[in-house]
Design an enzyme around this catalytic site. Structure first.
Site, PDB file in Angstrom:
ATOM      1  N   LYS A 137       5.834  -8.745  18.185  1.00  0.00           N
ATOM      2  CA  LYS A 137       4.597  -8.253  18.790  1.00  0.00           C
ATOM      3  C   LYS A 137       4.591  -8.540  20.290  1.00  0.00           C
ATOM      4  O   LYS A 137       4.151  -7.723  21.094  1.00  0.00           O
ATOM      5  CB  LYS A 137       3.375  -8.892  18.111  1.00  0.00           C
ATOM      6  CG  LYS A 137       3.198  -8.496  16.655  1.00  0.00           C
ATOM      7  CD  LYS A 137       2.821  -7.034  16.531  1.00  0.00           C
ATOM      8  CE  LYS A 137       2.628  -6.599  15.097  1.00  0.00           C
ATOM      9  NZ  LYS A 137       2.375  -5.156  14.969  1.00  0.00           N
ATOM     10  N   SER A 189      -1.007  -9.230  17.450  1.00  0.00           N
ATOM     11  CA  SER A 189      -1.380 -10.306  16.525  1.00  0.00           C
ATOM     12  C   SER A 189      -1.551 -11.621  17.272  1.00  0.00           C
ATOM     13  O   SER A 189      -0.882 -11.864  18.287  1.00  0.00           O
ATOM     14  CB  SER A 189      -0.260 -10.461  15.499  1.00  0.00           C
ATOM     15  OG  SER A 189      -0.432 -11.656  14.778  1.00  0.00           O
ATOM     16  N   TYR A 199       8.086 -12.272  13.531  1.00  0.00           N
ATOM     17  CA  TYR A 199       6.967 -11.321  13.568  1.00  0.00           C
ATOM     18  C   TYR A 199       6.173 -11.469  14.871  1.00  0.00           C
ATOM     19  O   TYR A 199       5.893 -10.492  15.566  1.00  0.00           O
ATOM     20  CB  TYR A 199       6.068 -11.561  12.355  1.00  0.00           C
ATOM     21  CG  TYR A 199       4.778 -10.791  12.389  1.00  0.00           C
ATOM     22  CD1 TYR A 199       4.741  -9.448  12.059  1.00  0.00           C
ATOM     23  CD2 TYR A 199       3.586 -11.404  12.779  1.00  0.00           C
ATOM     24  CE1 TYR A 199       3.562  -8.730  12.111  1.00  0.00           C
ATOM     25  CE2 TYR A 199       2.398 -10.696  12.835  1.00  0.00           C
ATOM     26  CZ  TYR A 199       2.391  -9.364  12.496  1.00  0.00           C
ATOM     27  OH  TYR A 199       1.215  -8.655  12.559  1.00  0.00           O
TER      28      TYR A 199
HETATM   29  N1  UFG Z   1      -1.406 -18.722   1.607  1.00  0.00           N
HETATM   30  C1  UFG Z   1      -1.300 -19.561   0.510  1.00  0.00           C
HETATM   31  N2  UFG Z   1      -0.921 -19.011  -0.669  1.00  0.00           N
HETATM   32  C2  UFG Z   1      -0.653 -17.684  -0.821  1.00  0.00           C
HETATM   33  C3  UFG Z   1      -0.773 -16.835   0.309  1.00  0.00           C
HETATM   34  C4  UFG Z   1      -1.147 -17.399   1.515  1.00  0.00           C
HETATM   35  O1  UFG Z   1      -1.507 -20.771   0.596  1.00  0.00           O
HETATM   36  O2  UFG Z   1      -0.296 -17.259  -1.929  1.00  0.00           O
HETATM   37  C5  UFG Z   1      -1.820 -19.309   2.890  1.00  0.00           C
HETATM   38  C6  UFG Z   1      -0.738 -19.125   3.957  1.00  0.00           C
HETATM   39  O3  UFG Z   1       0.184 -20.164   3.913  1.00  0.00           O
HETATM   40  C7  UFG Z   1      -1.598 -19.104   5.229  1.00  0.00           C
HETATM   41  C8  UFG Z   1      -2.927 -18.495   4.785  1.00  0.00           C
HETATM   42  O4  UFG Z   1      -2.938 -18.595   3.374  1.00  0.00           O
HETATM   43  O5  UFG Z   1      -1.839 -20.402   5.656  1.00  0.00           O
HETATM   44  C9  UFG Z   1      -3.060 -17.046   5.182  1.00  0.00           C
HETATM   45  O6  UFG Z   1      -1.890 -16.356   4.771  1.00  0.00           O
HETATM   46  P1  UFG Z   1      -1.784 -14.781   4.699  1.00  0.00           P
HETATM   47  O7  UFG Z   1      -0.435 -14.465   4.137  1.00  0.00           O
HETATM   48  O8  UFG Z   1      -2.958 -14.198   4.021  1.00  0.00           O
HETATM   49  O9  UFG Z   1      -1.874 -14.328   6.227  1.00  0.00           O
HETATM   50  P2  UFG Z   1      -1.014 -14.791   7.486  1.00  0.00           P
HETATM   51  O10 UFG Z   1      -1.893 -15.703   8.311  1.00  0.00           O
HETATM   52  O11 UFG Z   1       0.323 -15.293   7.131  1.00  0.00           O
HETATM   53  O12 UFG Z   1      -0.740 -13.428   8.242  1.00  0.00           O
HETATM   54  C10 UFG Z   1      -1.737 -12.438   8.452  1.00  0.00           C
HETATM   55  C11 UFG Z   1      -1.036 -11.100   8.667  1.00  0.00           C
HETATM   56  C12 UFG Z   1      -0.222 -11.135   9.915  1.00  0.00           C
HETATM   57  C13 UFG Z   1      -1.081 -11.588  11.078  1.00  0.00           C
HETATM   58  C14 UFG Z   1      -1.736 -12.918  10.767  1.00  0.00           C
HETATM   59  C15 UFG Z   1      -2.661 -13.365  11.856  1.00  0.00           C
HETATM   60  O13 UFG Z   1      -0.178 -10.803   7.566  1.00  0.00           O
HETATM   61  O14 UFG Z   1       0.276  -9.835  10.146  1.00  0.00           O
HETATM   62  O15 UFG Z   1      -2.495 -12.792   9.574  1.00  0.00           O
HETATM   63  O16 UFG Z   1      -3.062 -14.701  11.600  1.00  0.00           O
HETATM   64  F1  UFG Z   1      -0.338 -11.735  12.187  1.00  0.00           F
END
Ligand code: UFG
Length: 325
Positions: free
Chosen positions: A146, A118, A142
């Site tokens: 990785k 990741s 997390y």
């Molecule tokens: N977000 C919101 N509201 C929500 C959900 C997410 O504002 O209800 C925001 C988060 O704060 C973040 C963005 O949307 O800024 C993306 O969040 P996600 O949860 O969709 O994805 P993440 O970036 O946290 O994580 C995903 C995968 C990880 C991986 C990562 C790589 O879950 O396994 O992408 O960037 F490592």
């Protein structure tokens, strides 16, 4: 004879899309998955075993009955925010169990692995777009999980002649509608399905933080279509089969969108407004992640075809509406 690929976590979102592609290319696919994320697996193109991927009996059975040519390892806990709250579970699943899998590979003479890493290994990047020269500074358990495995892969490669490709994904998104392969986490924490469900069910979508160091204050991410991710795995294995040396690659679409931009884009695709609420930051989130994927393009010849944001959202929206679990 068909080559055989073992895919722990192959019933999951990225795993199933990749497993399907491997099957299409003529591989025998064996999936071991405990369906931990609440998903189901109703496809006949793979041998599916519902089990923990470190279950000794299961692995012994698989390795004694098959000549495994390579492993593609997807089984992991994936929610960055959860990893901050429950590091124990994350280290156990993502580090300890993965080491057990590597040991098992070594014991059975399986030499090739494509590993799901990741961009979280970098933490807050020093340079955007983010290439592989950025220093490692993961801020979530997390991301540290990785990175631990990437270090182990390097050591195992040196000592036991293991060959690996580690793919550092940015944000996987979209669906393969035709093959019924899309995102089905339970509970769901990812932005796209949550936005689309908010639109569909007239519910509130929560924005986690508006005080990030970005133009509009919300986090910027790089969304890559899951079919493009799957294709990268195929190329990674081909690369190892052709004698390529162990390597790691960033894997993103090279375009960044803020949470607010994602909301605008989703409203356009669904032709409907979304109710939103501004909330506190979610722990573990960094300001901006945008990939520089030039290394994987150059070395593996990877060319993304599906990662235009509208197409990503369109396929995710169709999946949300037609989802057959
Ligand atoms: N977000 C919101 N509201 C929500 C959900 C997410 O504002 O209800 C925001 C988060 O704060 C973040 C963005 O949307 O800024 C993306 O969040 P996600 O949860 O969709 O994805 P993440 O970036 O946290 O994580 C995903 C995968 C990880 C991986 C990562 C790589 O879950 O396994 O992408 O960037 F490592």
């Amino acid at each position: 004879m068909k080559k055989t690929i073992l895919i722990p976590g192959g019933a999951g979102y990225i795993g199933s899309n990749t497993a399907y592609l491997m099957y299409k290319l003529g591989y025998k696919v064996i999936i071991v998955d405990n369906l931990f994320h609440g998903q189901s697996f109703n496809h006949s193109w793979a041998e599916f075993i519902k089990a923990d991927f470190t279950d000794n009996e299961v692995l012994k059975n698989i390795f004694s009955k098959n000549k495994i040519d390579a492993v593609m390892h997807f089984a992991a806990l994936i929610e960055v925010g959860e990893s901050v709250k429950r590091p124990r579970d994350f280290y156990n699943n993502n580090v300890i169990k993965t080491i057990k899998l590597l040991n098992c590979m070594v014991d059975h003479g399986v030499k090739k692995i494509v590993f799901s890493s990741s961009c979280a290994v970098y933490g807050n990047p020093v340079k955007i777009p983010l290439d592989e020269d950025n220093p490692y500074n993961p801020i979530s358990p997390y991301g540290k999980n990785k990175l631990c495995i990437e270090f182990a892969l390097k050591d195992y490669a040196d000592a036991y002649d293991l060959q690996y490709v580690s793919l550092r994904y940015f944000n996987a998104a979209g669906a393969n509608i035709k093959e019924r392969l899309g995102e089905q986490h339970n509970p769901e924490t990812h932005i796209i399905p949550l936005m689309l469900r908010a639109i569909k069910n007239n519910k509130i979508f929560k924005i986690f933080g508006t005080n990030y160091k970005t133009e509009d204050g919300t986090c910027v991410r790089d969304y890559i279509h899951v079919k493009d991710l799957a294709q990268a795995h195929v190329l990674a294995l081909k690369y190892l089969d052709n004698g390529g040396k162990s390597n790691f690659f960033n894997l993103g679409s090279e375009a960044g969108y803020s949470v607010k931009q994602m909301i605008q884009a989703a409203q356009k695709i669904c032709n409907k407004e979304m109710k939103i609420e501004i909330c506190d930051r979610r722990p573990g989130d960094v300001d901006i992640l945008i990939a520089d994927s030039s290394k994987i393009k150059k070395v593996l010849g990877w060319i993304p075809k599906y990662s235009d944001l509208d197409f990503i959202l369109q396929t995710a929206w169709e999946w949300e509406q037609k989802k057959i679990l």
